[in-house]
Design a protein around this motif. Structure first.
Motif, PDB file in Angstrom:
ATOM      1  N   ARG A  11      -8.124 -20.581 -27.844  1.00 29.49           N
ATOM      2  CA  ARG A  11      -9.001 -21.160 -26.829  1.00 29.49           C
ATOM      3  C   ARG A  11     -10.398 -20.556 -26.936  1.00 29.49           C
ATOM      4  O   ARG A  11     -10.555 -19.446 -27.461  1.00 29.49           O
ATOM      5  CB  ARG A  11      -8.451 -20.934 -25.423  1.00 29.49           C
ATOM      6  CG  ARG A  11      -8.358 -19.455 -25.048  1.00 29.49           C
ATOM      7  CD  ARG A  11      -7.727 -19.265 -23.686  1.00 29.49           C
ATOM      8  NE  ARG A  11      -8.523 -19.836 -22.628  1.00 29.49           N
ATOM      9  CZ  ARG A  11      -9.512 -19.204 -22.002  1.00 29.49           C
ATOM     10  NH1 ARG A  11      -9.830 -17.957 -22.353  1.00 29.49           N
ATOM     11  NH2 ARG A  11     -10.178 -19.774 -21.037  1.00 29.49           N
ATOM     12  N   TRP A 135       0.353 -24.107 -20.188  1.00 31.78           N
ATOM     13  CA  TRP A 135       0.436 -24.133 -21.643  1.00 31.78           C
ATOM     14  C   TRP A 135       1.244 -22.952 -22.151  1.00 31.78           C
ATOM     15  O   TRP A 135       1.510 -21.999 -21.414  1.00 31.78           O
ATOM     16  CB  TRP A 135      -0.948 -24.215 -22.272  1.00 31.78           C
ATOM     17  CG  TRP A 135      -1.782 -22.955 -22.291  1.00 31.78           C
ATOM     18  CD1 TRP A 135      -1.841 -21.981 -21.348  1.00 31.78           C
ATOM     19  CD2 TRP A 135      -2.690 -22.572 -23.328  1.00 31.78           C
ATOM     20  NE1 TRP A 135      -2.739 -21.004 -21.724  1.00 31.78           N
ATOM     21  CE2 TRP A 135      -3.272 -21.336 -22.935  1.00 31.78           C
ATOM     22  CE3 TRP A 135      -3.067 -23.128 -24.541  1.00 31.78           C
ATOM     23  CZ2 TRP A 135      -4.214 -20.679 -23.728  1.00 31.78           C
ATOM     24  CZ3 TRP A 135      -4.004 -22.462 -25.318  1.00 31.78           C
ATOM     25  CH2 TRP A 135      -4.566 -21.259 -24.907  1.00 31.78           C
ATOM     26  N   PHE A 163      -3.787 -22.347 -17.611  1.00 32.12           N
ATOM     27  CA  PHE A 163      -5.024 -22.567 -18.350  1.00 32.12           C
ATOM     28  C   PHE A 163      -6.036 -23.137 -17.358  1.00 32.12           C
ATOM     29  O   PHE A 163      -5.941 -24.305 -16.977  1.00 32.12           O
ATOM     30  CB  PHE A 163      -4.777 -23.548 -19.500  1.00 32.12           C
ATOM     31  CG  PHE A 163      -5.949 -23.756 -20.414  1.00 32.12           C
ATOM     32  CD1 PHE A 163      -6.019 -23.099 -21.635  1.00 32.12           C
ATOM     33  CD2 PHE A 163      -6.986 -24.615 -20.061  1.00 32.12           C
ATOM     34  CE1 PHE A 163      -7.089 -23.301 -22.484  1.00 32.12           C
ATOM     35  CE2 PHE A 163      -8.074 -24.814 -20.905  1.00 32.12           C
ATOM     36  CZ  PHE A 163      -8.122 -24.161 -22.114  1.00 32.12           C
ATOM     37  N   PHE A 173      -9.395 -25.800 -26.617  1.00 30.98           N
ATOM     38  CA  PHE A 173      -8.077 -25.200 -26.869  1.00 30.98           C
ATOM     39  C   PHE A 173      -7.395 -25.925 -28.021  1.00 30.98           C
ATOM     40  O   PHE A 173      -7.746 -27.047 -28.381  1.00 30.98           O
ATOM     41  CB  PHE A 173      -7.209 -25.204 -25.608  1.00 30.98           C
ATOM     42  CG  PHE A 173      -6.819 -26.574 -25.115  1.00 30.98           C
ATOM     43  CD1 PHE A 173      -5.568 -27.089 -25.380  1.00 30.98           C
ATOM     44  CD2 PHE A 173      -7.702 -27.334 -24.365  1.00 30.98           C
ATOM     45  CE1 PHE A 173      -5.199 -28.341 -24.922  1.00 30.98           C
ATOM     46  CE2 PHE A 173      -7.346 -28.592 -23.894  1.00 30.98           C
ATOM     47  CZ  PHE A 173      -6.094 -29.094 -24.172  1.00 30.98           C
ATOM     48  N   HIS A 180       1.356 -28.147 -23.934  1.00 33.48           N
ATOM     49  CA  HIS A 180       0.687 -28.036 -22.645  1.00 33.48           C
ATOM     50  C   HIS A 180       1.070 -29.206 -21.748  1.00 33.48           C
ATOM     51  O   HIS A 180       1.605 -30.209 -22.213  1.00 33.48           O
ATOM     52  CB  HIS A 180      -0.835 -27.942 -22.823  1.00 33.48           C
ATOM     53  CG  HIS A 180      -1.453 -29.059 -23.606  1.00 33.48           C
ATOM     54  ND1 HIS A 180      -1.321 -29.172 -24.978  1.00 33.48           N
ATOM     55  CD2 HIS A 180      -2.191 -30.135 -23.227  1.00 33.48           C
ATOM     56  CE1 HIS A 180      -1.968 -30.248 -25.406  1.00 33.48           C
ATOM     57  NE2 HIS A 180      -2.493 -30.854 -24.362  1.00 33.48           N
TER      58      HIS A 180
END
Length: 203
Positions: A11, A135, A163, A173, A180
């Motif tokens: 990320r 996620w 997240f 990401f 996710h």
């Protein structure tokens, strides 16, 4: 710094100065205009379905619209393209998919992986206080079969991480590798999510 964070965490946060504040106003206004034209996306097929590109599809419900000139201008902003390239180490990053997702109360997205062509997916909220995405970065490097074996029957897996979805501030990401999801929206008002997917044209 961006590259190190990408490799370690999958990320990156886009620095606020990368996007002009006036562009955010244009995007927000465009999202309002597009909402009446958004179409329902409601995949009711149960379970996880592995696709040949490495993505995983699953049940979801929301309304979607590809956006217009403002969303396209945001996706092509030089600073954002530079962030995408620096984070992924790719030389010719280009936005290939972008759009607006309108979540009404109760709308959801089960655990999945993004399109295999998405080297990096950026997202942010166009409404404040949009709840976090779930996620599983610890499953980032597993194969599709391994992910499905672990997550079959669990639309919102336990043990995942939150997240944060920032308001008018993009975060990238590794959505094509990291499973996710979004749990059912539990607010009384609708929320708007913006997503932009980049790929490397040299590949």
């Amino acid at each position: 710094m961006l590259r190190q964070m990408w490799l370690a965490e999958g990320r990156v946060e886009v620095p606020p100065e990368v996007i002009e504040p006036g562009l955010w106003e244009e995007v927000a206004e465009e999202a309002e205009r597009c909402e009446p034209l958004a179409v329902v996306r409601h995949n009711q097929r149960p379970g996880l379905l592995a696709m040949r590109d490495g993505s995983i599809t699953s049940p979801q419900r929301c309304r979607v619209h590809p956006g217009g000139k403002a969303v396209n201008a945001l996706a092509r902003a030089k600073g954002l393209v530079d962030v995408a390239g620096e984070a992924t180490g790719r030389s010719r990053m280009t936005a290939i998919r972008m759009g607006l997702k309108y979540y009404a109360p109760g709308d959801y997205m089960h655990v999945h992986r993004d399109d295999g062509k998405c080297e990096i997916t950026f997202s942010c909220g166009l409404t404040p206080n949009l709840g976090p995405m779930g996620w599983l970065p610890n499953l980032r490097w597993l194969t599709v079969d391994q992910v499905i074996d672990r997550l079959a029957g669990t639309p919102y897996p336990d043990g995942g991480e939150e997240f944060p979805i920032r308001y008018r501030a993009l975060t990238g990401f590794d959505g094509s590798r990291t499973p996710h999801w979004r749990t059912p929206l539990d607010t009384t008002s609708r929320e708007v999510l913006l997503t932009i997917c980049f790929t490397d044209l040299t590949v």
